[in-house]
Design an enzyme around this catalytic site. Structure first.
Site, mmCIF file in Angstrom:
data_model
loop_
_atom_site.group_PDB
_atom_site.id
_atom_site.type_symbol
_atom_site.label_atom_id
_atom_site.label_comp_id
_atom_site.label_asym_id
_atom_site.label_seq_id
_atom_site.Cartn_x
_atom_site.Cartn_y
_atom_site.Cartn_z
ATOM 1 N N GLY A 98 0.942 -0.806 -0.034
ATOM 2 C CA GLY A 98 0.068 0.217 -0.084
ATOM 3 C C GLY A 98 0.687 0.943 0.159
ATOM 4 O O GLY A 98 0.558 2.370 -0.113
ATOM 5 N N THR A 135 -4.981 -10.831 14.633
ATOM 6 C CA THR A 135 -5.995 -10.007 14.429
ATOM 7 C C THR A 135 -5.459 -9.058 13.372
ATOM 8 O O THR A 135 -4.460 -8.543 12.883
ATOM 9 C CB THR A 135 -5.585 -9.331 15.756
ATOM 10 O OG1 THR A 135 -6.436 -10.640 16.945
ATOM 11 C CG2 THR A 135 -7.659 -8.373 15.402
ATOM 12 N N CYS A 223 27.730 2.562 0.037
ATOM 13 C CA CYS A 223 27.321 3.521 0.777
ATOM 14 C C CYS A 223 25.931 3.852 1.091
ATOM 15 O O CYS A 223 25.425 3.852 2.943
ATOM 16 C CB CYS A 223 27.897 4.864 1.094
ATOM 17 S SG CYS A 223 30.177 4.520 -0.099
#
Lengths: 291, 143
Positions: A98, A135, A223
């Site tokens: 999303g 949940t 880096c």
């Protein structure tokens, strides 16, 4: 997926890594050729977030179907930015996230073809059809759905606008900064995505100077990674390590304007010049006129 | 992007002693492009003192800040004094470097040391603190 494949390898499965061409594209015939009798799954990224290249998923899916193998695509970078049509793509499983299209961070989805049964990654409750315990995060689920609706509703005008900005940025950078390579495919790429390797300098230093001018960009240089390793994507495309170090990418969004692009085009060349004036690689190149 | 402190940012944004010395008395190069940082130090020696120190660096923000700090620490010192500059002293002067930058980018002291060794070799002089145990091994690794 690379990491998931490596984990499977540790568990005793064999994996085949396919090469990409200089644009980061997979050859569908190469996929077909490498499918073995015991191949159980093929996974190919829909679009790559680092170089923007979009793979010919539907074409690859046809080849895979002939062999009767499952096909998964990682569509995290593409979903919400370009049309993702499950029917046309012909895949058996697809992952999306999303945060790539203004949905809640941490939300995502795995779509799987009906009838496909999965072993859950975690054991516990029977939520999400027994595939993932815990949940459900309802706000994230609702947010993801709403973000997807919104992304779809104005996708085509947004793609037109962003690809115009992208092409303006690419053209501007390639014409004003010499020894610069566009990474990824020139046209078969995400509409909001422009990525480069700027030779003789390093990505993180560029990001810091861009940031000081209020420009947000990113880099796949060693880096900037936590592992301090050059991007495997750029290395797989055949770029030498010191060139991959100069990786720079701009991902634009709905709020970006032509003025933003022109501002970046104004600020980037002096930043590159400043770092090149400091670079022993550039000094050597100027002296010897070769790499 | 890592979060650097103000001192590191200052040396990155306004690096001291950038450039090349023409006809240097010593040159030291360290690093390789795979790990991502490369540094070249140039020195000019006068009466056993570092009369001028300049550097060129290909690398991240920390690498540039380290090079700048080393050049500043070394300038005006005697060769013996300059050889006492260590990576940890440089990090201390910079008031700290991010953990993952400590080893990869903190090559400045080594590059300076190499430039001094280059000078000693060219002039055929011995400098106290240069020929320490294990130093030849370290150079062997570099080449």
């Amino acid at each position: 997926m690379l990491q998931a494949a490596r984990t499977m390898e540790k568990a005793g499965f064999e994996i085949t890594l396919l090469p990409v061409d200089k644009y980061g594209l997979i050859d569908p015939d190469e996929v077909a050729k490498n499918i073995r009798k015991d191949t159980i799954l093929v996974s190919i990224m829909h679009a790559n977030g680092e170089i923007g290249t979009i793979q010919p998923i539907a074409e690859i899916a046809k080849k895979i179907k002939e062999a009767g193998v499952l096909f998964h695509t990682d569509a995290v970078a593409s979903t919400g930015n370009i049309p993702v049509n499950l029917k046309e793509m012909g895949v058996d499983a697809l992952s999306l996230a999303g945060d790539q299209f203004y949905g809640p961070k941490g939300s995502g989805a795995l779509w799987i073809r009906k009838g496909l049964r999965l072993i859950p990654l975690m054991d516990g409750g029977v939520q999400e059809g027994g595939r993932r315990p815990g949940t459900e995060n309802v706000p994230a689920i609702v947010g993801l759905g709403r973000a997807a609706e919104l992304a779809k509703s104005d996708m085509h005008p947004r793609m037109r606008k962003l690809s115009y900005l992208r092409d303006r940025l690419i053209k501007g950078i390639l014409t004003t900064i010499d020894h610069t390579i566009l990474t990824g495919h020139p046209s078969q790429r995400l509409p909001h995505h422009a990525s480069f390797c700027i030779e003789f300098i390093e990505g993180e230093a560029m990001l810091m100077l861009l940031n000081s001018q209020g420009i947000a960009a990113s880099s796949g240089s060693a880096c900037t990674s936590r592992a301090l390793k050059a991007s495997h994507v750029l290395i797989a495309m055949g770029l030498p390590h010191e060139v991959a170090q100069g990786s720079l990418l701009f991902a634009m969004g709905v709020s970006n304007t032509e003025d933003d692009v022109d501002y970046a085009l104004e600020k980037l060349p002096p930043i590159v010049n400043r770092l090149r004036q400091m670079s022993p690689l550039y000094a050597k190149f100027i002296k010897e006129q070769r790499r | 992007m890592p979060i650097y402190n103000q001192k590191v940012m200052d040396h990155f944004m306004n690096p001291r002693n950038v450039g090349e010395i023409s006809n240097p008395d010593g040159v030291g190069e360290v690093g390789n492009p795979i790990c991502g940082d490369m540094m070249t130090f140039y020195i000019k020696v006068k009466d056993n003192h570092l009369d001028d120190v300049k550097f060129q660096t290909f690398g991240c923000g920390a690498a540039i800040a380290v090079s700048s700090m080393v050049s500043e620490m070394a300038k005006g010192k005697t060769l013996e004094e300059a050889l006492t500059i260590t990576p940890s002293l440089v990090a201390k002067e910079l008031e700290g470097l991010p953990k993952n930058k400590y080893h990869c980018s903190n090559l400045g002291a080594q590059a300076l040391r190499k430039a001094i060794r280059d000078y000693a070799k060219k002039k055929g002089v011995k400098i106290e603190g240069l020929e320490e145990k294990g130093e030849e091994d370290e150079e062997g690794k570099e080449n």
